[in-house]
Every structure is written in C-alpha cells, then in structure tokens.
Write a protein that holds these residues in place. Sequence first.
Motif, PDB file in Angstrom:
ATOM      1  N   THR A 238     -10.648 -47.201 -45.487  1.00  0.00           N
ATOM      2  CA  THR A 238     -11.572 -46.205 -44.242  1.00  0.00           C
ATOM      3  C   THR A 238     -11.561 -46.670 -43.267  1.00  0.00           C
ATOM      4  O   THR A 238     -10.739 -48.115 -42.079  1.00  0.00           O
ATOM      5  N   LYS A 239     -11.456 -45.418 -41.928  1.00  0.00           N
ATOM      6  CA  LYS A 239     -12.031 -46.192 -40.358  1.00  0.00           C
ATOM      7  C   LYS A 239     -12.071 -47.691 -39.779  1.00  0.00           C
ATOM      8  O   LYS A 239     -11.830 -48.545 -39.189  1.00  0.00           O
ATOM      9  N   HIS A 240     -13.535 -47.810 -40.749  1.00  0.00           N
ATOM     10  CA  HIS A 240     -14.406 -48.820 -40.331  1.00  0.00           C
ATOM     11  C   HIS A 240     -13.446 -50.123 -41.338  1.00  0.00           C
ATOM     12  O   HIS A 240     -13.361 -51.353 -40.221  1.00  0.00           O
ATOM     13  N   ARG A 241     -12.502 -50.360 -41.946  1.00  0.00           N
ATOM     14  CA  ARG A 241     -12.026 -51.330 -42.734  1.00  0.00           C
ATOM     15  C   ARG A 241     -10.876 -51.537 -41.913  1.00  0.00           C
ATOM     16  O   ARG A 241      -9.900 -52.696 -41.710  1.00  0.00           O
ATOM     17  N   ALA A 242     -10.387 -50.340 -41.599  1.00  0.00           N
ATOM     18  CA  ALA A 242      -8.896 -50.722 -40.876  1.00  0.00           C
ATOM     19  C   ALA A 242      -8.814 -51.263 -39.742  1.00  0.00           C
ATOM     20  O   ALA A 242      -7.573 -52.417 -40.048  1.00  0.00           O
ATOM     21  N   HIS A 243      -9.870 -51.496 -39.368  1.00  0.00           N
ATOM     22  CA  HIS A 243     -10.865 -52.201 -38.191  1.00  0.00           C
ATOM     23  C   HIS A 243     -10.291 -53.781 -38.140  1.00  0.00           C
ATOM     24  O   HIS A 243      -8.763 -54.578 -37.080  1.00  0.00           O
ATOM     25  N   TRP A 244     -10.281 -54.635 -39.587  1.00  0.00           N
ATOM     26  CA  TRP A 244      -9.852 -55.778 -39.857  1.00  0.00           C
ATOM     27  C   TRP A 244      -8.131 -55.373 -40.611  1.00  0.00           C
ATOM     28  O   TRP A 244      -8.178 -57.453 -41.193  1.00  0.00           O
ATOM     29  N   ARG A 245      -7.781 -54.752 -40.684  1.00  0.00           N
ATOM     30  CA  ARG A 245      -6.901 -55.229 -42.212  1.00  0.00           C
ATOM     31  C   ARG A 245      -5.289 -55.336 -41.013  1.00  0.00           C
ATOM     32  O   ARG A 245      -5.857 -54.694 -40.271  1.00  0.00           O
ATOM     33  N   GLY A 246      -4.554 -55.579 -41.297  1.00  0.00           N
ATOM     34  CA  GLY A 246      -3.126 -56.142 -41.114  1.00  0.00           C
ATOM     35  C   GLY A 246      -3.219 -56.907 -39.808  1.00  0.00           C
ATOM     36  O   GLY A 246      -2.330 -57.126 -38.908  1.00  0.00           O
TER      37      GLY A 246
ATOM     38  N   LEU B 243       4.710 -45.435 -45.728  1.00  0.00           N
ATOM     39  CA  LEU B 243       3.389 -45.619 -45.655  1.00  0.00           C
ATOM     40  C   LEU B 243       3.050 -44.062 -45.201  1.00  0.00           C
ATOM     41  O   LEU B 243       3.110 -44.182 -43.958  1.00  0.00           O
ATOM     42  N   VAL B 244       1.520 -43.394 -46.354  1.00  0.00           N
ATOM     43  CA  VAL B 244       1.263 -42.884 -45.557  1.00  0.00           C
ATOM     44  C   VAL B 244      -0.130 -42.917 -45.742  1.00  0.00           C
ATOM     45  O   VAL B 244      -0.854 -43.426 -47.040  1.00  0.00           O
ATOM     46  N   ILE B 245      -0.274 -42.550 -44.742  1.00  0.00           N
ATOM     47  CA  ILE B 245      -2.886 -42.874 -44.679  1.00  0.00           C
ATOM     48  C   ILE B 245      -3.019 -40.890 -44.231  1.00  0.00           C
ATOM     49  O   ILE B 245      -2.713 -40.556 -42.993  1.00  0.00           O
ATOM     50  N   ASN B 246      -3.380 -41.147 -45.222  1.00  0.00           N
ATOM     51  CA  ASN B 246      -4.889 -39.571 -45.278  1.00  0.00           C
ATOM     52  C   ASN B 246      -5.744 -39.799 -45.475  1.00  0.00           C
ATOM     53  O   ASN B 246      -6.470 -39.492 -46.888  1.00  0.00           O
ATOM     54  N   VAL B 247      -7.214 -39.887 -44.577  1.00  0.00           N
ATOM     55  CA  VAL B 247      -8.260 -40.127 -45.173  1.00  0.00           C
ATOM     56  C   VAL B 247      -9.508 -38.797 -44.603  1.00  0.00           C
ATOM     57  O   VAL B 247      -9.519 -38.483 -43.108  1.00  0.00           O
ATOM     58  N   SER B 248      -9.315 -38.421 -45.706  1.00  0.00           N
ATOM     59  CA  SER B 248     -10.127 -36.997 -45.592  1.00  0.00           C
ATOM     60  C   SER B 248     -10.751 -36.651 -46.711  1.00  0.00           C
ATOM     61  O   SER B 248     -10.761 -36.645 -47.822  1.00  0.00           O
TER      62      SER B 248
END
Length: 340
Positions: free
Chosen positions: A66-74, A12-17
């Motif tokens: 997004t950093k906001h959605r990431a809080h709830w994912r997984g 998994l590669v995460i790059n929000v930019s």
Amino acid sequence: MPADFPAPSTILVINVSRIGDTLLATPAMRALSYAWPKARITFLGHPKRAEIIRHLPFVAEVATITKHRAHWRGRLRRRRWDLALVFGFDRPLVAYAQRVADRVVAFRQGDAYLDDRLYHCVEPPAAQSMHYALVPLLLTESIGVLDAGRRLAYVVTPQEQEWARAMLGGALPLGARPVIGLQVASFPTKAYRDWPIEHFAALCERIVGRWPRAHFLAFGGKLERSRTDELVRHLAGRASSLAGKLTLRQSAALMSRLGLYIGVDTGPTHIMGALEPPMIALYHCYFPSWLFAPLERPACYVVDHPCAREYCTPETPMAEIEVDAVWEKVVEALAPHAGG
C-alpha cells in the motif's frame, strides 16, 4: 528484445488500484515477458486486488503493498530488482521503487525530486483521451518493449474450475440452460453506471420467454445485495443471488462457466473481459465503451448509452439505455442456444 535497453533478469511491477485498473495493466506485463522471457516478474498490488494476478503464466511472484506501507519498505534490508515499473500516481510507491530497483519507469509525478531520478519519466495522457488498457503500455513502449497483445489476462486454475463445476451442479435447477450471469451494480461512487433493476427484470423476462430453461446468477458484493435480492425476488425460481457470498476468485471461476454474462461497467465486467463465455457490457456515456470495453475479446457485445458524450454528465440516467437495445445483443449472443 529492446535493442538499446539492458536486459533485466528481475522486474518489479507495482500497480495498487481497483479490479479494473489492475487487469488493464496485464497487457503491459505480458509485453514485458515477451521482451525478456527469462526475466522473473514480481507484481505488487492492492491487498484486496493482487489475487487477480495470481497464476498468470508470465508473473513469477505476487505480493501486496500500500502507499502507506511503502514509506517504510526497502529502507533497511533491501531486496533489489533490475527494473521497476510503477503504474499510477502514488508518490510513495515510486519512491519505494527507486529504493529497491536499479532503473525505474513511471509517469511524471509532479515531484521534481522523484521525476529527476526516474530512468524514464513518461508524460501521462490527458484524462479520457485513450483506451485505458493502452495507458500502461505507454510505460513499456518508452523503453522499447513491443506490444504483445491487448487482451486482458486472467487464469482460472483447474482446481477453481472443478469447484465451479461442482457448485453449479448443486445450485442450479436440473436442466437449466443457458446459465446467465448478471452484474447489476457498479461501486457506490460510480452508481450512475447502474442500469435500473426494473430494466434488468424486464430483460430477464424476455429471455425466459425465448429460453424457458434459462437461469440467472446475480453476482456482486455485499453492497449490492439489496439490489440483487430485489431482482431475484422478482424472478422467483428463475434466479439465484450470489452477492456477498463468494470470494473474488470464486466469482471469476463461476463466470468462466456461464452461457452468457450481462453487466454494467465495473470490476467483474473487466474480469469477464479476460474470460471466454459471451458477454454483454453496458456503458454510461460519461465513460463510453471506447475507453473501457475489452480489446481483442471475441464474443463481446457492447451497449453504449445513446447520449452523445459532449452532452453527457454523471447525472445522465442509465435508464435511457432501452431494454430493446440490450435484448438485441442477447439474441445475437445466445444464437447457439436458439433451440432453447
């Protein structure tokens, strides 16, 4: 393949930019695919930027976060990866990666709880101390993955190529040659990178004087429309404005068919760094070319601001790049079209 690192089957590669930083991570993703050619690589990016990565041969899946959605994912139903790499410094993205991957590699976040749980916690380089395409490679190098080339990667699909061919066929004057793309503005928070419109106009007039059949395509988004429209009006009949009229991938498809691209330091210029036509890129002294210019890119002509970096501030005007300096690069880049 790294000798001391267990081979992952899923990465998994995460790059929000932004556009540029998204593309600047493609050499690191290529390196991962060379190290573990059987691994399936998933990319998660910004909802408006992830499409840049679509169709790369070494990426199996592209999605958004997004950093906001990431809080709830997984947190409930967890899809898992063997290895995750997180570029950047958004702590919610690192926390998400730690919920869904067995091993996570990221830069030090300054949060002891997150940093202590990283498989590899990499010290970030000092600001503006190295080329920005090399920064993501610090993560891959930390797990023994070898550099597999520093050229930026972008793929224009056959369908997009056909669309661009048809678009140009219907939009350009008969016999237009060469077709020259222009990116006259960066994004608003980096407006000091913008070369004056009157300088672009003077340059285009010189080009038409040497290549009378030249036609200009002005790219950009809705925010640049007033500047591009001003230039197009000045070049009446010699230019077309595409600002705000195309998707990101449509712009890239047209750019891939240009005879020359001339642009300031911004997202489309990074995309051009992954394509093939000749390009000229103009860099402000606050962010000189040695930080951002495309690496290992043939037919890339760089024009740096003449001010020494130690005396440069964001207020230093780009107008100090003279038209003559860019014209010299145009003549060199368009040498194959010397006959007009």
